[in-house]
Design a protein around this motif. Structure first.
Motif, PDB file in Angstrom:
ATOM      1  N   THR A 161       0.829  -1.212   0.000  1.00 51.55           N
ATOM      2  CA  THR A 161       0.000   0.000   0.000  1.00 51.55           C
ATOM      3  C   THR A 161       0.862   1.260   0.000  1.00 51.55           C
ATOM      4  N   ALA A 299      -7.124   1.965   0.969  1.00 54.57           N
ATOM      5  CA  ALA A 299      -7.959   0.937   1.608  1.00 54.57           C
ATOM      6  C   ALA A 299      -8.231  -0.211   0.643  1.00 54.57           C
ATOM      7  N   THR A 355     -12.311  -1.736   7.933  1.00 57.38           N
ATOM      8  CA  THR A 355     -13.319  -0.963   7.212  1.00 57.38           C
ATOM      9  C   THR A 355     -14.101  -0.060   8.155  1.00 57.38           C
ATOM     10  N   LEU A 358     -11.868   2.812   9.174  1.00 61.79           N
ATOM     11  CA  LEU A 358     -11.762   3.745   8.064  1.00 61.79           C
ATOM     12  C   LEU A 358     -13.008   4.606   7.959  1.00 61.79           C
TER      13      LEU A 358
END
Length: 367
Positions: A161, A299, A355, A358
């Protein structure tokens, strides 16, 4: 339903194991009321196990039971098979066949294995086990692999990432600000990986990165590295990182490009007209407005990296394997679906937690 049903089946499979209970039905009933603290079960427990083993010998399913119990404790396969053969041939008492039937721990294992609902798969998935006394302890050091693999998977996903952010941000900026003709060319570069098979792309990287591959040959020809010092870039963690970054980079560029394309150019021009330099305009105006795209792309790349399987399997070697490869191994090779389901469930929980975090960070405007 096509999305939720497989997930529900996986979650159920991770805590439900009726195999031994179905094979040892009479033993399960006999041991249901046995208190493990009292030592050995009564004669009804021995007799029930003898009857079950005799029935399994007639059905040809003794090996199935032996393999399943041996997965929990080494040596159980030999004990079950020898005992079943002796019962079928001589019908002798269990203690005369093998003195290990006088060990209470063996019966504790049988009682625990005949209970369909179990937490042992989740314990194994985090390198723990339950002792015959009921306490939870760590696995033997030689069997502690899953926590390490989860850590390596998260590390690889984080590195991939980060590299995608470093490489993808300037590329997305060039894509958003380029003239139409150049923009079409850059779009072609971004979309080309989607038009090529993942297997083909991975094989191409093997040709490029192997010890006698294109990259090493160029470096040797230019005297950058010696013949004996060729770079080991494939079949290890380095190969996994390089190939995964190449495969997942478009998933970062496209969401970021969509955000950058929607930023009005007047904001940047207004900052410049008020006396801010290019660096200040970028840090105070442009970068904060692109952070939602950076967050979305990062993400997406991170979550995809957590479950990546094909690339580590082909180029990872021993040091580049991730938790997804172990899940595939237990599904396809060892047939330990319960452990595979537990590992998959933990991976699912990690993704769901990330998730939710986030979403909360985005709602609070932290970025």
């Amino acid at each position: 339903m096509t999305f939720l049903a497989p997930i529900g089946f996986m979650l159920w499979k991770s805590v439900y194991d009726p195999e031994v209970a179905g094979l040892l039905g009479q033993t399960r009933q006999a041991l249901a009321k046995w208190q493990t603290s009292t030592g050995l079960p009564g004669p009804e427990g021995f007799d029930a196990l003898s009857r079950d083993l005799r029935d399994l010998t007639g059905d040809g399913r003794v090996s199935q039971l032996a393999l399943r119990l041996n997965r929990e404790r080494s040596g159980m396969r030999q004990l079950i098979e020898v005992t079943a053969d002796a019962i079928a041939e001589y019908d002798r008492p269990l203690l005369e066949i093998d003195p290990r039937w006088g060990d209470p721990d063996t019966w504790v294992l049988l009682k625990r294995m005949t209970q369909p609902l179990t937490a042992r798969y989740f314990l194994s998935a985090v390198d723990l086990q339950q002792t015959p006394q009921g306490s939870i302890v760590r696995q033997d050091e030689s069997r502690r692999i899953y926590v390490y693999l989860f850590g390596r998977t998260i590390l690889v996903a984080s590195v991939v990432t980060a590299v995608c952010i470093i490489l993808g941000y300037p590329f997305a900026y060039a894509l958003a600000t380029a003239r139409p003709r150049m923009q079409r060319l850059l779009f072609f570069i971004v979309m080309l990986p989607f038009w090529t098979s993942l297997l083909v792309r991975t094989t191409a990287w093997i040709v490029l990165l192997q010890r006698r591959g294109v990259l090493n040959e160029i470096l040797v020809a230019m005297n950058i590295v010696s013949e004996r010092s060729r770079l080991e870039l494939i079949y290890n963690l380095s190969g996994t990182l390089i190939v995964m970054t190449h495969v997942l980079l478009p998933f970062f560029v496209l969401p970021l490009y969509a955000v950058m394309k929607g930023i009005p150019k007047q904001y940047v021009r207004a900052g410049k007209s008020l006396g801010a330099g290019p660096v200040r305009v970028f840090l105070r105006i442009y970068l904060p407005m692109t952070l939602p795209g950076v967050l979305a792309g990062a993400a997406l790349v991170f979550i995809l990296s957590l479950g990546y399987y094909v690339t580590p399997a082909l180029v990872g070697g021993r040091t580049g394997q991730l938790i997804s490869n172990q899940i595939a191994f237990h599904v396809q090779t060892s047939l330990n679906w319960g452990l595979a389901a537990a590992l998959g469930s933990i991976l699912l929980v990690i993704v769901v937690v990330l998730t939710m975090l986030l979403s909360r960070v985005t709602q609070r405007g932290v970025l």
